[in-house]
Design a protein around this motif. Structure first.
Motif, PDB file in Angstrom:
ATOM      1  N   ASP A  19     -16.272  43.569  16.099  1.00  0.00           N
ATOM      2  CA  ASP A  19     -15.600  42.188  15.329  1.00  0.00           C
ATOM      3  C   ASP A  19     -16.682  41.817  14.344  1.00  0.00           C
ATOM      4  OD1 ASP A  19     -13.942  39.997  14.726  1.00  0.00           O
ATOM      5  OD2 ASP A  19     -13.616  39.399  16.648  1.00  0.00           O
ATOM      6  N   MET A  20     -16.631  42.231  13.350  1.00  0.00           N
ATOM      7  CA  MET A  20     -17.817  42.081  12.372  1.00  0.00           C
ATOM      8  C   MET A  20     -17.487  42.716  11.294  1.00  0.00           C
ATOM      9  SD  MET A  20     -20.478  44.830  13.381  1.00  0.00           S
ATOM     10  CE  MET A  20     -20.408  46.820  12.620  1.00  0.00           C
ATOM     11  N   CYS A  21     -18.185  42.305  10.123  1.00  0.00           N
ATOM     12  CA  CYS A  21     -17.932  42.785   8.571  1.00  0.00           C
ATOM     13  C   CYS A  21     -18.175  44.119   8.593  1.00  0.00           C
ATOM     14  CB  CYS A  21     -18.364  42.004   7.668  1.00  0.00           C
ATOM     15  SG  CYS A  21     -17.908  40.227   7.325  1.00  0.00           S
ATOM     16  N   ARG A  22     -17.672  44.895   7.695  1.00  0.00           N
ATOM     17  CA  ARG A  22     -18.199  46.572   7.295  1.00  0.00           C
ATOM     18  C   ARG A  22     -18.236  46.718   5.999  1.00  0.00           C
ATOM     19  NH1 ARG A  22     -13.646  50.044   9.867  1.00  0.00           N
ATOM     20  NH2 ARG A  22     -15.234  51.595   9.478  1.00  0.00           N
TER      21      ARG A  22
ATOM     22  N   ALA B  45     -18.461  46.267  31.310  1.00  0.00           N
ATOM     23  CA  ALA B  45     -18.409  46.083  29.873  1.00  0.00           C
ATOM     24  C   ALA B  45     -19.572  45.086  29.682  1.00  0.00           C
ATOM     25  CB  ALA B  45     -17.023  45.199  29.620  1.00  0.00           C
ATOM     26  N   LEU B  46     -20.059  45.198  28.371  1.00  0.00           N
ATOM     27  CA  LEU B  46     -21.033  44.426  27.645  1.00  0.00           C
ATOM     28  C   LEU B  46     -20.712  43.721  26.581  1.00  0.00           C
ATOM     29  CD1 LEU B  46     -24.129  43.511  27.575  1.00  0.00           C
ATOM     30  CD2 LEU B  46     -24.463  45.596  26.066  1.00  0.00           C
ATOM     31  N   LEU B  47     -20.567  42.407  26.569  1.00  0.00           N
ATOM     32  CA  LEU B  47     -20.244  41.550  25.492  1.00  0.00           C
ATOM     33  C   LEU B  47     -21.078  40.737  24.833  1.00  0.00           C
ATOM     34  CD1 LEU B  47     -16.976  40.121  27.357  1.00  0.00           C
ATOM     35  CD2 LEU B  47     -17.296  42.550  26.284  1.00  0.00           C
ATOM     36  N   ILE B  48     -21.486  40.904  23.766  1.00  0.00           N
ATOM     37  CA  ILE B  48     -22.237  40.220  22.818  1.00  0.00           C
ATOM     38  C   ILE B  48     -21.903  39.410  21.775  1.00  0.00           C
ATOM     39  CG2 ILE B  48     -24.483  40.428  21.514  1.00  0.00           C
ATOM     40  CD1 ILE B  48     -25.075  43.011  22.984  1.00  0.00           C
ATOM     41  N   GLY B  49     -22.081  38.274  21.707  1.00  0.00           N
ATOM     42  CA  GLY B  49     -21.609  37.282  20.574  1.00  0.00           C
ATOM     43  C   GLY B  49     -22.891  36.568  19.924  1.00  0.00           C
ATOM     44  N   ASN B  50     -23.076  36.805  18.763  1.00  0.00           N
ATOM     45  CA  ASN B  50     -24.184  36.313  17.971  1.00  0.00           C
ATOM     46  C   ASN B  50     -23.562  35.252  17.025  1.00  0.00           C
ATOM     47  OD1 ASN B  50     -26.236  37.849  19.283  1.00  0.00           O
ATOM     48  ND2 ASN B  50     -26.356  39.260  17.667  1.00  0.00           N
ATOM     49  N   MET B  51     -24.098  34.086  17.046  1.00  0.00           N
ATOM     50  CA  MET B  51     -23.616  33.005  16.372  1.00  0.00           C
ATOM     51  C   MET B  51     -24.744  32.257  15.609  1.00  0.00           C
ATOM     52  SD  MET B  51     -20.980  31.307  18.988  1.00  0.00           S
ATOM     53  CE  MET B  51     -21.876  29.769  18.522  1.00  0.00           C
ATOM     54  N   ASN B  52     -25.775  31.815  16.151  1.00  0.00           N
ATOM     55  CA  ASN B  52     -26.898  31.130  15.487  1.00  0.00           C
ATOM     56  C   ASN B  52     -28.045  31.871  15.075  1.00  0.00           C
ATOM     57  OD1 ASN B  52     -25.685  28.606  16.286  1.00  0.00           O
ATOM     58  ND2 ASN B  52     -26.225  29.012  18.555  1.00  0.00           N
TER      59      ASN B  52
ATOM     60  N   LEU C  67     -17.889  48.349  25.026  1.00  0.00           N
ATOM     61  CA  LEU C  67     -19.037  47.391  24.309  1.00  0.00           C
ATOM     62  C   LEU C  67     -18.241  46.627  23.237  1.00  0.00           C
ATOM     63  CD1 LEU C  67     -21.850  46.420  23.868  1.00  0.00           C
ATOM     64  CD2 LEU C  67     -22.084  48.407  22.238  1.00  0.00           C
ATOM     65  N   TYR C  68     -18.290  45.288  23.450  1.00  0.00           N
ATOM     66  CA  TYR C  68     -17.926  44.243  22.447  1.00  0.00           C
ATOM     67  C   TYR C  68     -18.952  43.467  21.873  1.00  0.00           C
ATOM     68  CZ  TYR C  68     -15.252  40.311  20.346  1.00  0.00           C
ATOM     69  OH  TYR C  68     -14.922  39.330  19.603  1.00  0.00           O
ATOM     70  N   PHE C  69     -18.837  43.633  20.360  1.00  0.00           N
ATOM     71  CA  PHE C  69     -19.897  42.788  19.460  1.00  0.00           C
ATOM     72  C   PHE C  69     -19.019  42.019  18.610  1.00  0.00           C
ATOM     73  CE2 PHE C  69     -22.288  42.210  15.819  1.00  0.00           C
ATOM     74  CZ  PHE C  69     -23.501  41.524  16.214  1.00  0.00           C
ATOM     75  N   ALA C  70     -19.402  40.678  18.605  1.00  0.00           N
ATOM     76  CA  ALA C  70     -18.996  39.670  17.666  1.00  0.00           C
ATOM     77  C   ALA C  70     -20.040  39.002  16.826  1.00  0.00           C
ATOM     78  CB  ALA C  70     -18.168  38.558  18.203  1.00  0.00           C
ATOM     79  N   GLY C  71     -20.198  39.134  15.593  1.00  0.00           N
ATOM     80  CA  GLY C  71     -21.359  38.630  14.882  1.00  0.00           C
ATOM     81  C   GLY C  71     -21.299  39.291  13.530  1.00  0.00           C
TER      82      GLY C  71
ATOM     83  N   ALA D 230     -16.134  31.581  21.684  1.00  0.00           N
ATOM     84  CA  ALA D 230     -14.827  31.386  22.661  1.00  0.00           C
ATOM     85  C   ALA D 230     -14.013  33.007  22.591  1.00  0.00           C
ATOM     86  CB  ALA D 230     -14.043  30.743  21.569  1.00  0.00           C
ATOM     87  N   ASP D 231     -14.650  33.723  21.663  1.00  0.00           N
ATOM     88  CA  ASP D 231     -13.866  35.129  21.806  1.00  0.00           C
ATOM     89  C   ASP D 231     -14.553  35.951  22.863  1.00  0.00           C
ATOM     90  OD1 ASP D 231     -12.452  34.788  19.629  1.00  0.00           O
ATOM     91  OD2 ASP D 231     -13.483  35.778  18.289  1.00  0.00           O
ATOM     92  N   VAL D 232     -15.989  35.793  22.986  1.00  0.00           N
ATOM     93  CA  VAL D 232     -16.566  36.219  24.124  1.00  0.00           C
ATOM     94  C   VAL D 232     -16.146  35.774  25.505  1.00  0.00           C
ATOM     95  CG1 VAL D 232     -18.875  36.892  25.465  1.00  0.00           C
ATOM     96  CG2 VAL D 232     -18.657  37.271  22.909  1.00  0.00           C
ATOM     97  N   HIS D 233     -15.849  34.475  25.577  1.00  0.00           N
ATOM     98  CA  HIS D 233     -15.494  33.880  26.953  1.00  0.00           C
ATOM     99  C   HIS D 233     -14.195  34.378  27.140  1.00  0.00           C
ATOM    100  CE1 HIS D 233     -14.469  30.740  29.717  1.00  0.00           C
ATOM    101  NE2 HIS D 233     -15.900  30.541  29.776  1.00  0.00           N
TER     102      HIS D 233
END
Length: 802
Positions: A438-441, A321-328, A386-390, A340-343
Motif C-alpha cells: 500500500d504505497m506509491c509506485r 504475517a508481518l505488517l509494517i506501517g510507517n507514518m512518522n 507481508l503488508y507494507f503501508a507507507g 488504522a490500516d495495519v490494525h
C-alpha cells in the motif's frame, strides 16, 4: 463575526492543545509570540500575567503556550492575526499546522436539528463551522437550492406547508466543502398530534434500521446494528435473551470470536428523555467452528461442492504475517492511514488463524531485522503474507519500501527491496507468498541504480497486490484522528471471503474501478503466478515436523508477551493496580487504577514517570484519563469501575528500540482530609522486555538462506531470547508445543482484570458513510519523489492534509 475574523475560541480544543505544545520552547515559542502580539494594545499583557503563564510548566499537564492562547482568545484574537504573528516569529511548524490542520479544514461544530413546530411559528436552522478564513454557506431543501440560504442561519418567520421537508447545508471555502447532517422540519397543524414521518410511534422517535438475524460459526464476529432518529438524540441499550448487556450502549453491537454461548435472541432498546421503543427481536444461530462436528457433517456430505468452496482446495502447514506501517517520517511527508490500516488488517488476519506481527514506524535497521525474524516463521508449506503501508517507489520493476529514517534524497541503499525479500521467502519453501504493498509506485529520480536480484525459483506461489498501478500514487482518506487508505477501505470488505487470493484481489480491483472517487486516480494492480487454488481462508494442517512447528510458535509468541498485571501496596495503605495491553506488537498501553484507599485519604492518583530510555513516551500525553487523550485511537475501555476508582493511561511506542528491561516510577499523589499538603510516595518498577522488544530489532542480523529444521531449532539458543524469557521457556513450551496453529491475541490481561478492561478488536470506521458515493478525490497518501506541482493532475475538491 465575519469568517475572515474567526476567533480562537471557535478552534477545537485538540487543535489549540497541539498548537500550545508547539509553543512550549525557549527558542521560538510563547514568549516570542507574546512580544509579537503586543503590537496591538489589547494584547499587551502584564508581568503578572506573563509570570502566571511561565508557572504553568510546573503543573503536570500545564502548558504555557496553551495558557497564552487562552489569554488571546479571551481578548478576541482572530485566527488571521495569530497566523500573521506566527509568521513574523518564523515558527514554521506552527504556521504549517495552523494552515494545514485548522484553516484549510472545514469542521462543522453545530449541526442543524430536526424540528416539529406549529404552523405559523418561526423556524431557525443553524449550521456553524470553523476552518478557512472565508467560509460560505448554502442551504438546500432536498436537491433544490434555497436562494435566501447563504448564511449560517436559515430563518422562516412564519412556517407554512411549503417549508416542510428535509434541509441540508453546504459549507465551502474555495474548492473545499463539507455537508451538514440532514434536518427535518415537520409542520404540526392545528389539532395534529401525530406525524406521518414517524410511522412507528407518535412520540417523535423512529427506528430507521432494524437488526437482522444471523447464522454464524464459532470464531466469527457478530455484528448487529440498530439505527434511529429522534430529538433529543436517541440512546441505545442491547439485550441478550432478555438480559441487560451492561456495556453495550451503542447503536451497533460487535462481539468478536463468538462461541455457542452467544447463541440466542438479541434486541435493542432505543430511548431518549421522553420516549422509548424496542427493535425487532432477532435470532442469532451459531454453529461449531469445525466441520468434524456431527451436526454439520450432513451438510458437508449432501453438498460437497459447497463444502469444498468453504474449505478451499489446499491446506497450509501454518499461516504467518508481518505488517509494517510507517507514518512518522523524519525527512518526508507524514502519513496517517498506516496506523488504522495495519490494525484493521491485523484483526482480520487473526480471524483467519494467521500469526501476526504488527509494527509501526520502523527505521532501516529495524525493518531489515523484522524481515529476518519473519523469515524464521516460514517453512515448507507455510503461507507468508507481508503488508507494507507507507512511502515507497518503483524503479525498473523493482519495488522499494521506505523506512522512516530515509534521507531526503534516498536511493535503494536506504530502503528495503521487495524482490530481495521475495527471494528470501522462496528459500524457505513456502506454500504461498503474498505481498500487499500500500504505497506509491512513482519512479525515484534520485535513484539511478538498478540492483540485480538473483534468479527467482519457479514456485508458482507468488501473489503481488499493489495498491496502485505503475508510476501512480496511493491515497488515504482523513477523518478525525484516524485515516484509512483507499486500498484497505476496499480490501477489508473482501478479505474474509473463501476464494482464491487472486480472485479476492480481482474483486477488490473491480470494486475500486466502480467507485467514482477512485476511478481514473488509483487502480489496484495484481501480479501473480499462483497455479493452485490457494486462499487465505485455507485450513492449517499439522506439518510432518512438529519440532519446527513448535519452534515457530515460540518464535512468534516471544514477540507478544506482555508483563503480568500487578498490585502495588503503598505505605499509606493505598493499593494500585498496573495493567498492560498491546495496541501493536511494538506499542503498549499501561494503565493504573486505584483499587483500595483508606477512609482518611480524600484524593489520590497514581502516575508513571522516569521511563527507561529507548521507547518513545510523550510525557504530555502520559497519565491521561482516557485512551484518546493518551493518543491511543484504536483501543476502547469498557469502564465498569466506579468513579471513585480512577484510571490513567500511558502509551509507550517504539518498543523495538528498548535495549534493556523497561523500568519506570509509580508516583502516588495523595492527600489526607485534615491536611492541605499533598503527599508523595514512589515505587520503582521493572517489567522486563515486553512485546517485540525481546527480539532486539535494533541489532544487525545475518541473512540465513537455509530452511533446515536444524536452523529452526537453533533459534532457541539465539540471542533473540533474553535470559528472563529463557527462565519462562518451560511454561511457554507447555502452552505452545502441541499445536502448529496456536494463535495468541495481541494483548494479554490477567483474568481478574477482564472485568474492568475491555479491548475492542477493530478500530472505529474512519470513512464517512457517503465515502463510496462521493465524487470527491481523496488525499495523496505518499509522494516519494515529486512535489504536488509535478503531478500530472491536481485534486482540489477534497481535504488534502496528511
Amino acid at each position: 463575526m465575519e469568517d475572515k475574523n474567526l476567533g480562537l475560541e471557535n478552534i477545537s480544543e485538540a487543535a489549540l492543545s497541539r498548537l500550545g505544545y508547539m509553543l512550549d520552547n525557549a527558542e521560538c515559542g510563547w514568549k516570542q509570540l507574546a512580544k509579537a502580539v503586543a503590537e496591538q494594545p489589547q494584547f499587551c499583557y502584564s508581568d503578572r500575567e506573563m509570570t502566571d503563564c511561565s508557572l504553568k510548566v510546573l503543573s503536570p499537564h500545564g502548558s504555557p503556550g496553551r495558557y497564552l492562547l487562552a489569554l488571546l482568545a479571551d481578548r478576541g484574537c482572530t485566527l488571521a492575526f495569530l497566523l500573521q504573528c506566527l509568521k513574523k516569529i518564523e515558527h514554521r511548524e506552527a504556521v504549517g499546522f495552523l494552515t494545514m490542520n485548522v484553516m484549510e479544514q472545514i469542521d462543522i461544530i453545530q449541526q442543524p436539528q430536526s424540528q416539529r413546530i406549529a404552523e405559523g411559528s418561526p423556524v431557525v436552522l443553524s449550521c456553524k463551522a470553523v476552518g478557512p478564513v472565508e467560509l460560505q454557506y448554502q442551504w438546500f431543501k432536498g436537491k433544490d437550492e434555497m436562494p435566501e440560504g447563504n448564511s449560517p442561519d436559515l430563518v422562516f418567520n412564519r412556517a407554512s406547508p411549503a417549508q416542510q421537508g428535509y434541509y441540508i447545508c453546504r459549507v465551502s471555502s474555495g474548492d473545499k466543502y463539507i455537508f451538514s447532517n440532514w434536518a427535518h422540519v415537520y409542520l404540526l397543524r392545528s389539532g395534529d398530534s401525530s406525524s406521518s414521518y414517524f410511522p412507528s410511534t407518535a412520540s417523535g422517535l423512529n427506528i430507521t434500521q432494524q437488526p437482522r438475524p444471523q447464522a454464524l460459526m464459532e470464531g466469527d464476529t457478530l455484528c448487529l446494528e440498530c439505527s434511529a432518529q429522534a430529538n433529543p438524540p436517541p440512546q441505545f441499550q442491547w439485550y441478550f435473551n432478555k438480559e441487560l448487556m451492561p456495556k453495550c450502549i451503542r447503536n451497533f453491537l460487535k462481539i468478536p470470536c463468538i462461541t455457542t454461548a452467544d447463541r440466542g435472541i438479541y434486541a435493542c432498546r432505543v430511548y431518549n428523555l421522553y420516549h422509548e421503543m424496542w427493535s425487532d427481536q432477532v435470532q442469532v444461530n451459531i454453529g461449531p467452528g469445525s466441520c468434524s462436528e456431527s451436526s454439520w457433517e450432513k451438510t458437508a456430505v449432501d453438498n460437497p461442492e459447497a463444502n469444498l468452496k468453504q474449505m478451499g482446495d489446499c491446506c497450509a502447514t501454518d499461516k504467518v504475517a508481518l505488517l509494517i506501517g510507517n507514518m512518522n517520517y523524519l525527512h518526508h511527508r507524514q502519513l496517517r492511514a498506516p496506523m488504522a490500516d495495519v490494525h484493521e488488517l491485523t484483526n482480520l488476519l487473526r480471524q483467519l488463524d494467521f500469526k501476526v506481527v504488527s509494527l509501526l514506524d520502523l527505521n532501516w535497521q529495524e525493518m531489515h531485522s523484522a524481515v529476518t525474524e519473519f523469515l524464521l516463521l516460514l517453512d515448507r508449506g507455510v503461507y507468508g503474507l507481508l503488508y507494507f503501508a507507507g512511502h515507497g517507489y518503483e524503479n525498473y520493476g523493482n519495488s522499494f519500501m521506505v523506512p522512516i529514517d530515509a534521507p531526503a534524497s534516498y536511493t535503494f541503499k536506504h530502503c528495503l527491496w521487495v524482490q530481495e525479500v521475495l527471494q528470501r521467502m522462496q528459500e524457505r519453501q513456502t506454500g504461498l507468498n503474498v505481498f500487499l504493498l500500500d504505497m506509491c509506485r512513482k519512479r525515484n529520480p534520485n535513484d539511478e541504480g538498478i540492483p540485480q536480484p538473483d534468479p527467482l525459483r519457479v514456485t508458482a506461489n507468488i501473489v503481488f497486490g499493489y495498491a496502485t498501478c505503475v508510476d501512480a500514487e496511493a491515497f488515504e482518506v482523513n477523518k478525525d484522528d484516524l485515516s484509512n487508505g483507499i486500498f484497505m477501505s476496499f480490501l477489508k470488505k473482501r478479505l474474509m471471503e473463501p476464494e482464491k487470493v487472486t480472485v479476492i484481489l480481482d474483486k477488490v480491483a473491480e470494486d475500486m474501478g466502480r467507485c467514482e472517487i477512485t476511478r481514473g486516480r488509483q487502480a489496484l494492480e495484481l501480479r501473480s503466478n499462483l497455479s493452485e487454488r490457494r486462499a487465505l481462508t485455507d485450513k492449517i494442517q499439522a506439518p510432518a515436523c512438529q519440532i519446527a512447528a513448535s519452534t515457530r510458535n515460540l518464535q512468534w509468541a516471544i514477540a507478544h508477551v506482555l508483563p503480568e498485571s500487578r498490585c502495588l501496596q503503598f505505605e499509606c495503605g493505598v493499593t494500585v493496580q498496573l495493567g498492560f495491553a498491546a495496541e501493536f506488537s511494538n506499542i503498549m498501553i499501561i494503565y493504573t487504577q486505584i483499587l483500595e484507599t483508606p477512609t482518611d485519604i480524600v484524593s489520590c492518583s497514581a502516575q508513571l514517570s522516569d521511563f527507561t530510555e529507548g521507547p518513545e513516551v510523550d510525557l504530555k500525553r502520559s497519565n491521561q484519563e482516557s485512551l484518546h487523550e493518551a493518543e491511543s485511537f484504536l483501543l476502547t475501555i469498557d469502564d465498569l469501575l466506579p468513579l471513585k476508582q480512577p484510571q490513567l493511561f500511558t502509551r509507550i511506542s517504539a518498543l523495538q528500540r528498548l535495549k534493556k528491561e523497561l523500568s519506570f516510577t509509580v508516583c502516588l499523589h495523595y492527600k489526607y482530609g485534615n491536611l492541605d499538603e499533598e503527599l508523595l510516595e514512589e515505587k520503582r518498577i521493572t517489567v522486563g522486555k515486553p512485546l517485540v522488544s525481546k527480539l532486539n530489532l535494533h541489532e544487525p542480523r545475518l541473512f540465513h538462506s537455509s530452511s533446515s529444521d536444524q536452523q529452526m531449532s537453533s533459534f532457541l539458543d539465539s540471542s533473540s531470547f533474553s535470559e528472563s524469557f529463557r527462565a519462562n521457556l518451560p511454561d511457554l513450551k507447555q502452552n505452545f508445543i502441541g499445536s502448529a496453529s496456536t494463535s495468541l491475541p495481541n494483548y494479554r490481561v490477567p483474568m481478574e482484570s477482564f472485568a474492568c478492561f475491555g479491548l475492542k478488536n477493530e478500530p472505529e470506521e474512519t470513512l464517512c458513510p457517503e465515502f463510496l458515493e462521493s465524487e470527491e478525490p481523496p488525499a495523496i497518501k505518499s509522494l516519494p519523489s515529486a512535489s504536488s506541482e509535478e503531478l500530472p493532475f491536481k485534486f482540489s475538491n477534497f481535504q488534502n492534509s496528511i
